[in-house]
Design a protein around this motif. Structure first.
Motif, PDB file in Angstrom:
ATOM      1  N   ASP A 628      57.509  65.334 -22.128  1.00 25.70           N
ATOM      2  CA  ASP A 628      57.434  63.983 -22.693  1.00 25.70           C
ATOM      3  C   ASP A 628      56.531  63.065 -21.879  1.00 25.70           C
ATOM      4  OD1 ASP A 628      60.134  62.189 -21.187  1.00 25.70           O
ATOM      5  OD2 ASP A 628      59.376  64.163 -20.616  1.00 25.70           O
ATOM      6  N   SER A 652      58.160  66.535 -27.528  1.00 29.17           N
ATOM      7  CA  SER A 652      59.607  66.506 -27.789  1.00 29.17           C
ATOM      8  C   SER A 652      60.050  67.872 -28.272  1.00 29.17           C
ATOM      9  CB  SER A 652      59.949  65.443 -28.839  1.00 29.17           C
ATOM     10  OG  SER A 652      59.395  65.791 -30.093  1.00 29.17           O
ATOM     11  N   LEU A 674      63.981  65.877 -21.484  1.00 25.14           N
ATOM     12  CA  LEU A 674      63.257  65.480 -22.680  1.00 25.14           C
ATOM     13  C   LEU A 674      64.102  64.470 -23.448  1.00 25.14           C
ATOM     14  CD1 LEU A 674      62.086  69.017 -23.867  1.00 25.14           C
ATOM     15  CD2 LEU A 674      60.654  67.276 -22.802  1.00 25.14           C
TER      16      LEU A 674
END
Length: 753
Positions: A628, A652, A674
């Motif tokens: 991310d 993601s 994440l």
């Protein structure tokens, strides 16, 4: 035969003369004795037969009046049990000495012999050596035979009186035994109850349950109709009825005991137990109309109240009461005192347990926060270091084109500055804890402080399309403080507001002057603060979300620094929020012309130079990278592409799953932290796809969490390898090369020269 004439013989005659009247009287006396014996046998007590006995004796013995007097017993002096004629019976309580007849009877009973005083004769009723009664008659003459009858009847009467006394004694003894047994059973019940209560107090975790048991025990052991426990409320200090046993009249209501009012109030005022045998008419409470109304409503007649004392302070009251006029005894008071002592022990134990639980919870929270902070610190330090190290090695290798090299240099500078801020924050926390943080104080214009923070963070707000408003009062100042530290306070608050406000939101900064302080307010329309977290927002290492799925980074020390820096300037900081989704508001108040000690900043540690490593070739290898952090993605893409790999990026888990089906990668590289779902959940979903959908792709977890537990957890979740950040590019390439070789051992292209 002789012819001589015979002389005549003299015959003797004996005459017997009997008094027929005397025989008849003897038979009559015998019949009377028999009738008296039968009557005494049929009678329950001598008193029941005494009048009839005297009646049977009166006519055959020819006396005008007779009376039966009993010897003194438990009832008192000599008393007359019966007379003939019956209308002459004196009051039973009349002493013998008050009449001539009684005096004669008393003399007879004392001597055990017949007493003659004209016109009375007293005959004793003897049982062995004891005279139990006397028969007193009034007569002119008494024949010897009649005296024997009186003696026989007296013996019969004495036998009945003795039997009656023995039965009465037996019954009294039995009653005493039963009473003693009742007392013993009551004591046994009390001891058993107190033992059970002591056990419950020692093992119970619920104070209310224990006090309810105390109230029930008070009602049972004191044989009362009602009982209740009153406790002091910790918040208000009021004495409130908490536990009640017995049928109440009317709906339950919150009742408060006030000192000096009513029986409980009198205990609060004096500390001594209070008993009342007639509560409605008790002069101590007659003038309290409200209390009398409550008493009338409940119908209470008798009451007893004792104090529950803990550490010389009354913490509660224990009541027992009756609606019937049964007074409470000293024994009841002793029992109630013992129960009150047990209640005090229960309250003390509950408080100790609550304190222990609070201390344990605080220790567990502190320990959890420490672990979370260390994990977060590891991630926050390794993440920028990963980008710095990766790009630096790539630059030294000289294989990047100019645009990529420029982007690498920007990423290195940006991440180095981010790491520098983290280190400075950590050092500031350390200085605050050790008391070594010093301020360079001087006269400061707060407008300049706020404007400097706005200028620094304006681009970040513009990048998120956040409207940044400011209202600055030129009269707010000057103040005395450290310009840099004050800018750090405003910068931190403004940075948090921008971080937690979604795009198209608003952030405002207002500077105003109060009566004796300058006030800086930073408000936003962001995600807000949960009410449960609001009291703890300024605690060190406290974060709303410290999981691996959190959407925002940070160590959780920024607001703690704000609080300490504001207090070092003699000011305060406060947080306010309407809850999740309603934004947040932070207010800093700084006193005008505050003075703070000077000091020098601490030295900063030098950075460790990176190592130059060889770069393997990954020509033809397809790699999917999921992270991310854009800088991390750029670094991974640049390093892998430099080695010849075909790189696909995702930010993601959802995007990574989509790219997995499109790119058909040979190797998967994924971060653990994440947003939304972490890397563990992502790899489980990958493995659930099956080989035909790419579920068997070799995967490496590249994460800032580098402990043994993190490594084992990653392998258990489905990763083949675990590499902690910061990872050197060559190490990453070697890991990818190893996993790709497992995936495509035969058709893999030869390494490039």
């Amino acid at each position: 035969m002789s012819d001589t004439p015979q002389r005549p013989r003299r015959l003797h005659t004996r005459c017997l003369v009997r008094d027929i009247a005397e025989g008849a009287r003897a038979e009559e006396r015998a019949a009377v004795e028999h009738a008296i014996a039968r009557r005494l046998a049929e009678a329950a007590t001598v008193s029941d037969a005494a009048c009839a006995v005297l009646h049977l004796l009166a006519e055959p013995l020819r006396w005008r009046r007779g009376a039966l007097w009993l010897a003194p017993g438990d009832a008192g002096p000599h008393r007359c049990a019966a007379t003939w004629p019956p209308e002459a019976v004196p009051p039973a309580h009349e002493p013998a000495s008050d009449s001539a007849e009684g005096a004669v009877a008393a003399a007879c009973i004392r001597s055990g012999a017949v007493v003659r005083t004209v016109p009375r004769i007293a005959f004793p009723c003897r049982l062995g050596a004891e005279t139990l009664a006397a028969i007193v008659v009034e007569t002119d003459t008494l024949e010897p035979a009649a005296a024997r009858t009186m003696e026989n009847v007296g013996a019969q009467l004495a036998l009945v009186i003795g039997r009656e006394r023995a039965e009465r004694g037996r019954r009294a003894l039995l009653e005493r035994a039963e009473a003693a047994l009742t007392v013993a059973e009551a004591e046994a019940r009390r001891s058993a109850f107190l033992a059970r209560l002591a056990h419950d107090i020692g093992t119970a975790r619920d104070l209310d349950a224990v006090l309810q048991t105390v109230a029930e025990g008070a009602r049972e052991l004191c044989a009362s109709e009602l009982s209740a426990v009153v406790l002091r409320e910790p918040e208000t200090g009021e004495m409130v009825f908490r536990h009640r046993v017995g049928p109440r009249r009317g709906p339950p209501a919150r009742r408060v005991v006030e000192p000096g009012r009513g029986a409980g109030g009198l205990v609060l005022a004096t500390g001594q137990p209070v008993r009342s045998e007639d509560l409605p008419c008790d002069p101590r409470f007659a003038e309290d109309a409200d209390y009398q109304a409550a008493v009338a409503r409940e119908g209470v007649v008798t009451v007893m109240v004792v104090a529950i004392v803990l550490s010389d302070r009354i913490e509660g009251l224990l009541y027992v009461a009756n609606r019937t006029p049964r007074p409470f005894t000293d024994r009841d008071e002793e029992i109630l005192r013992q129960l009150a002592d047990h209640a005090a022990i229960a309250i003390r134990n509950a408080r100790l347990l609550a304190e222990e639980q609070r201390a344990r919870a605080a220790a567990e929270t502190a320990n959890r926060l420490k672990d979370e902070f260390l994990a977060t610190l590891s991630h926050e330090l390794r993440t920028p270091l990963n980008a710095v190290l990766g790009w630096a090695v790539a630059l030294r290798a000289g294989r990047l084109d100019e645009p990529t090299a420029a982007r690498a240099r920007e990423a290195i500078e940006r991440n180095a500055r981010a790491q520098s801020r983290l280190i400075e924050d950590l050092l500031d926390i350390s200085r605050i804890v050790t008391g070594k943080l010093r301020l360079d104080t001087r006269l400061v214009d707060p407008i300049a402080v706020v404007e400097a923070a706005i200028d620094a963070l304006g681009p970040a707000a513009a990048a998120k399309r956040i409207q940044l408003h400011s209202v600055l009062d030129p009269r707010a100042g000057p103040i005395s403080g450290d310009f840099g530290r004050l800018q750090q306070v405003v910068w931190t608050l403004l940075s948090n507001a921008i971080k937690f406000t979604p795009p198209e939101g608003e952030v405002s900064v207002r500077l105003s002057r109060g009566p004796a302080h300058a006030e800086i307010v930073v408000a936003d329309t962001g995600q807000g603060i949960d009410p449960a977290l609001l009291p703890h927002v300024f605690e060190r290492f406290r974060q709303a979300d410290s999981s691996s799925t959190r959407a925002h980074g940070g160590l959780g020390i920024g607001l703690a620094l704000v609080k300490h820096l504001a207090e070092l300037h003699g000011g305060t900081v406060a947080a306010d929020s309407g809850g999740p989704g309603h934004g947040a508001r932070f207010t800093v108040r700084l006193p005008l012309l505050a003075v703070v000690d000077d000091g020098a900043p601490a030295a900063r540690p030098a950075a460790r130079p990176p190592r130059l490593l060889a770069v393997p070739s990954l020509a033809g290898v397809r790699v999917l990278v999921v992270d991310d952090e854009q800088d991390a993605l750029d670094m991974f893409h640049g390093v892998l592409a430099m080695a010849g790999a075909e790189v696909t990026c995702a930010s993601s888990t959802a995007e990574g799953l989509a790219r997995l089906g499109e790119a058909a990668p040979d190797v998967l590289v994924s971060d653990i932290e994440l947003p939304g779902e972490d890397g563990y959940a992502f790899i489980r979903k990958v493995r659930a796809r099956g080989p035909e959908a790419g579920g068997d792709v070799p995967a490496v977890a590249v994460t800032a969490h580098g402990s043994l537990e993190d490594r084992l957890r990653a392998l258990a979740a489905g990763f083949q390898m675990h590499v902690p950040k910061p990872v050197e590019p060559v190490e990453l390439l070697a890991v990818v090369d190893t996993l790709a070789a497992r995936r495509r051992p035969l058709d893999r292209a030869a390494p490039a020269a």
